[in-house]
Design a protein around this motif. Structure first.
Motif, short mmCIF file in Angstrom:
data_model
loop_
_atom_site.label_atom_id
_atom_site.label_comp_id
_atom_site.label_asym_id
_atom_site.label_seq_id
_atom_site.Cartn_x
_atom_site.Cartn_y
_atom_site.Cartn_z
N GLN A 1 2.24 0.72 -7.05
CA GLN A 1 1.79 0.50 -5.67
C GLN A 1 2.92 0.85 -4.72
O GLN A 1 4.06 0.45 -4.92
N PHE A 2 2.62 1.61 -3.67
CA PHE A 2 3.67 1.93 -2.69
C PHE A 2 3.32 1.42 -1.29
O PHE A 2 3.99 0.57 -0.75
N CYS A 3 2.24 1.94 -0.70
CA CYS A 3 1.92 1.52 0.69
C CYS A 3 1.10 0.23 0.71
O CYS A 3 1.11 -0.49 1.70
N GLY A 4 0.37 -0.02 -0.36
CA GLY A 4 -0.42 -1.26 -0.44
C GLY A 4 -1.55 -1.35 0.55
O GLY A 4 -2.15 -2.42 0.71
N MET A 5 -1.86 -0.28 1.25
CA MET A 5 -2.95 -0.35 2.22
C MET A 5 -3.80 0.91 2.26
O MET A 5 -4.32 1.30 3.30
N GLY A 6 -3.90 1.58 1.08
CA GLY A 6 -4.89 2.65 0.98
C GLY A 6 -4.48 3.98 1.56
O GLY A 6 -5.32 4.86 1.73
N VAL A 7 -3.20 4.19 1.86
CA VAL A 7 -2.78 5.42 2.51
C VAL A 7 -2.16 6.43 1.53
O VAL A 7 -2.45 7.61 1.59
N CYS A 8 -1.32 5.95 0.60
CA CYS A 8 -0.45 6.87 -0.15
C CYS A 8 -1.07 7.45 -1.42
O CYS A 8 -0.61 8.44 -1.94
N GLN B 1 -8.96 5.83 -8.90
CA GLN B 1 -9.33 4.94 -7.80
C GLN B 1 -8.08 4.21 -7.31
O GLN B 1 -7.18 3.92 -8.09
N ARG B 2 -8.05 3.92 -6.02
CA ARG B 2 -6.89 3.21 -5.47
C ARG B 2 -6.93 1.74 -5.89
O ARG B 2 -7.82 1.00 -5.47
N ALA B 3 -5.96 1.34 -6.70
CA ALA B 3 -5.92 -0.04 -7.18
C ALA B 3 -5.75 -1.02 -6.02
O ALA B 3 -6.25 -2.14 -6.07
N CYS B 4 -5.06 -0.58 -4.97
CA CYS B 4 -4.77 -1.52 -3.87
C CYS B 4 -5.98 -1.77 -2.99
O CYS B 4 -5.96 -2.67 -2.16
N MET B 5 -7.02 -0.94 -3.11
CA MET B 5 -8.19 -1.10 -2.25
C MET B 5 -9.43 -1.53 -3.05
O MET B 5 -10.50 -1.70 -2.48
S1 FES Z 1 -0.58 1.76 -2.81
FE1 FES Z 1 -0.86 3.34 -1.36
S2 FES Z 1 -2.97 3.80 -1.67
FE2 FES Z 1 -2.69 2.10 -2.94
#
Ligand code: FES
Ligand SMILES: Cc1cc2nc3c(=O)[nH]c(=O)nc-3n(C[C@H](O)[C@H](O)[C@H](O)COP(=O)(O)OP(=O)(O)OC[C@H]3O[C@@H](n4cnc5c(N)ncnc54)[C@H](O)[C@@H]3O)c2cc1C
Lengths: 100, 484
Positions: A56-63, A76-80
């Motif tokens: 996880q890097f940005c934690g909000m669906g961006v990276c 799939q984005r794990a953070c979202m």
């Molecule tokens: S951590 Fe950046 S998209 Fe999920």
């Protein structure tokens, strides 16, 4: 067992999700990234170009660094992604020879 | 008020983004009896500052501070009979200046509106340094989101490094939740910037909030190392240690000051970048901000963009913080009401006047603050030749320098040759760094990087989500030719 959950919050009834075949405990509302990180698993995948690890890097669906497979759907984005009972997660870094 | 439901096909006003700006706009609009739909990609309304818990309960204020509660209050003020908040709903494109495309639960749809308010906010700005792609290195916002939304710590031993006041809420929240903060590194050496603000009496609330953080930090035993930055993240598979060093006022590393701190988590925060993609697709003009070195969306005194009927509020107009965002939501909503031919109720007029004062004071403060924390060009010495700059395509700085020199600093050519900024995140992460690295090779030192072209879908989607909008003759999505 590592558990990085903070104590004073109501979490509801826990359930299991499957992470590369292993049962891992999740609470309602948690994301896949949250469940993995809470259990101390911060390595999610390896890159196709360099074979180096990412999590996880940005934690909000961006990276788009936190990609895992969710119920057979790749990348799939794990953070979202919210966890649901019985969900099957493939964390590519835990499977051999997989790069994303 | 209902959330998570599918939005209707049309509405009076569409608000994109459910942060402080979008929510305060929706509150005023629904109060005036106008139908409003708010769309947000997140699972819960709140945006960054009001980030709500996704769990059955929320963390206590002693850990997360007053922001979640303030967000709940504001959400509670939105009138259910006139408002729909659709969460888990990503806006990915536009059909024309009154119709936007979204996806929810894997299915796309369109919604038309009499007016649109863009309140898409910002995400964190990043600077590449050796090892920053290692698992365990995250943005400070990632850790804050994990804590506020899920009550989970990112790790046990945490180093925070970056610049600007956002370091303070993040470190106090994590420490109060039980994380061990091994170091808090602020790149700037300037402790006294708040004392140089003009008309300080206008910023009473900000000083009070800042003093609150300082008091909490003292109680938690937290110490900030000024003039210090991360220079390298170390680890084989995941982060093991962080190397930090001291920096001078020009943001050059001071030789002989390196030290290594064991840590499993490194959080970085170097200010914010606005989410302007939807505004770009709508054809809104941008303005270049020389302090933030970024393009923001241009608006007039009524907060209307260059497109008629398209308004904006919050961070996409300029980084200003939560108070400004909330005030601008009110101002944009009042302008929209007038645009739609409504007369403002006396209370709304009062709210608008108060919001207007908050906004001008807040923007003035923010301008001073952002200038005080502006990055100096030397900071990019952190990015070594083999440091990955574009995370998506794993492009190292060496390749960017090589092509930037060859193409005399032409941004687009460098991107096409290296693929930097063309991966899954579409340059949201590396865009700032790539632009700063490439412009060094421009003949004109003050050249302004061209803004990125916005593409549909603004984030990667499954084919079935975009299928109805595919144009086989174009080999892609039907183009909207509205970009200026
Ligand atoms: S951590 Fe950046 S998209 Fe999920
Ligand atoms: C991680 C982080 C932490 C911050 N912490 C603070 C703080 O402590 N104090 C402070 O004053 N400021 C803070 N800020 C600055 C902060 O952005 C503002 O203060 C405030 O949240 C801005 O409000 P906003 O409504 O303009 O945008 P945001 O709060 O960013 O809300 C924008 C919303 O728009 C949504 N959105 C964007 N694009 C789309 C799309 N295409 N489709 C659907 N939804 C979309 C996003 O999901 C988001 O919820 C922080 C910013 C970040 C990134």
């Amino acid at each position: 067992m590592i558990d990085l959950r903070v104590a004073p919050v109501k979490r509801g009834q826990p359930f299991d999700i499957s992470v590369n075949g292993m049962p891992v405990r999740a609470y309602p509302g948690e994301t896949v990234a949250g469940v993995l990180l809470a259990a101390g698993m911060n390595v999610f995948r390896k890159t196709r170009e360099t074979g180096r690890e990412r999590g996880q890097f940005c934690g909000m669906g961006v990276c788009y660094d936190c990609l895992v497979d969710v119920d057979g759907q790749r990348s799939q984005r794990a953070c979202m992604t919210a966890c649901k009972p019985g969900m099957t997660i493939e964390v590519p870094a835990l499977s051999k020879d997989r790069a994303e | 008020m209902t959330t998570q439901q599918r939005p209707p096909a049309s509405t009076d006003v569409l608000v994109i983004g459910a942060g402080p700006a979008g929510l305060s706009a929706a509150a005023l609009l629904s109060d005036a009896g106008v139908n409003v739909v708010v769309l947000d990609e997140n699972a819960r309304p709140g945006g960054q500052y009001y980030r709500q818990s996704r769990l059955a309960g929320s963390l206590p204020e002693t850990i997360v501070g007053p922001s979640q509660e303030a967000g709940r209050d504001l959400i509670g003020k939105i009138k259910a009979d006139h408002a729909t908040i659709s969460t888990d709903t990503l806006v990915w494109g536009v059909e024309d200046s009154k119709t936007i495309l979204y996806t929810q639960g894997g299915h796309s749809g369109r919604i038309s509106a009499g007016a649109i308010i863009l309140a898409t906010g910002a995400h964190e700005r990043v600077i590449p340094f050796p090892g920053w792609t290692l698992p365990g290195v995250m943005t400070a916002g990632a850790a804050q989101t994990l804590l506020k939304a899920q009550g989970i710590l990112p790790g046990k031993q945490v180093v925070i490094a970056g610049t600007g006041p956002f370091l303070y809420p993040v470190s106090t929240q994590l420490a109060a939740a039980g994380a061990e903060l091994a170091a808090i590194c602020e790149l700037s050496r300037d402790r006294f910037w708040p004392l140089r603000v003009k008309q300080p009496y206008r910023h009473f609330h900000i000083y009070r909030e800042a003093l609150g953080y300082l008091a909490r930090m003292r109680r938690l035993g937290l110490h900030v190392s000024m003039g210090t930055s991360v220079v390298e993240a170390v680890g084989d598979v995941a982060l093991r240690a962080v190397v930090v060093a001291e920096f001078d006022a020009a943001h050059s590393e001071i030789p002989g000051t390196r030290r290594t701190i064991p840590a499993d988590t490194l959080l970085t925060s170097f200010s914010f970048v606005p989410n302007v993609q939807i505004a770009r697709l709508l054809g809104c003009e941008l303005r270049w901000d020389p302090v933030q070195q970024a393009h923001f969306v241009k608006a007039d005194g009524q907060l209307q963009t260059s497109r008629e009927g398209v308004y904006l509020a919050g961070e996409i107009a300029g980084i200003g913080g939560h108070r400004v965002a909330k005030a601008e939501g009110i101002l944009a909503a009042a302008s929209v009401l007038e645009h739609l031919g409504h007369r403002l109720a006396p209370e709304a007029v009062q709210k608008r006047e108060a919001a207007s004062r908050t906004r001008s004071a807040g923007r003035q403060f923010a301008h001073h603050m952002l200038k005080s924390f502006a990055l100096k060009p030397k900071i990019f010495d952190l990015t070594k030749p083999d440091t990955i700059v574009c995370r998506c395509e794993s492009v190292p700085r060496r390749e960017i320098d090589y092509h930037a020199e060859m193409w005399d600093g032409a941004q687009r050519a460098v991107k096409q040759c290296t693929r930097a900024g063309m991966g899954r995140c579409q340059g949201r992460m590396c865009g700032f760094a790539v632009a700063q690295l490439v412009r060094r090779y421009c003949a004109a030192a003050d050249s302004i990087p061209a803004p990125d072209t916005a593409r549909m879908p603004v984030k990667p989607l499954a084919l079935r989500e975009v299928a109805p909008w595919l144009d086989p003759t174009q080999g892609g999505l039907r183009p909207t030719d509205q970009t200026p």
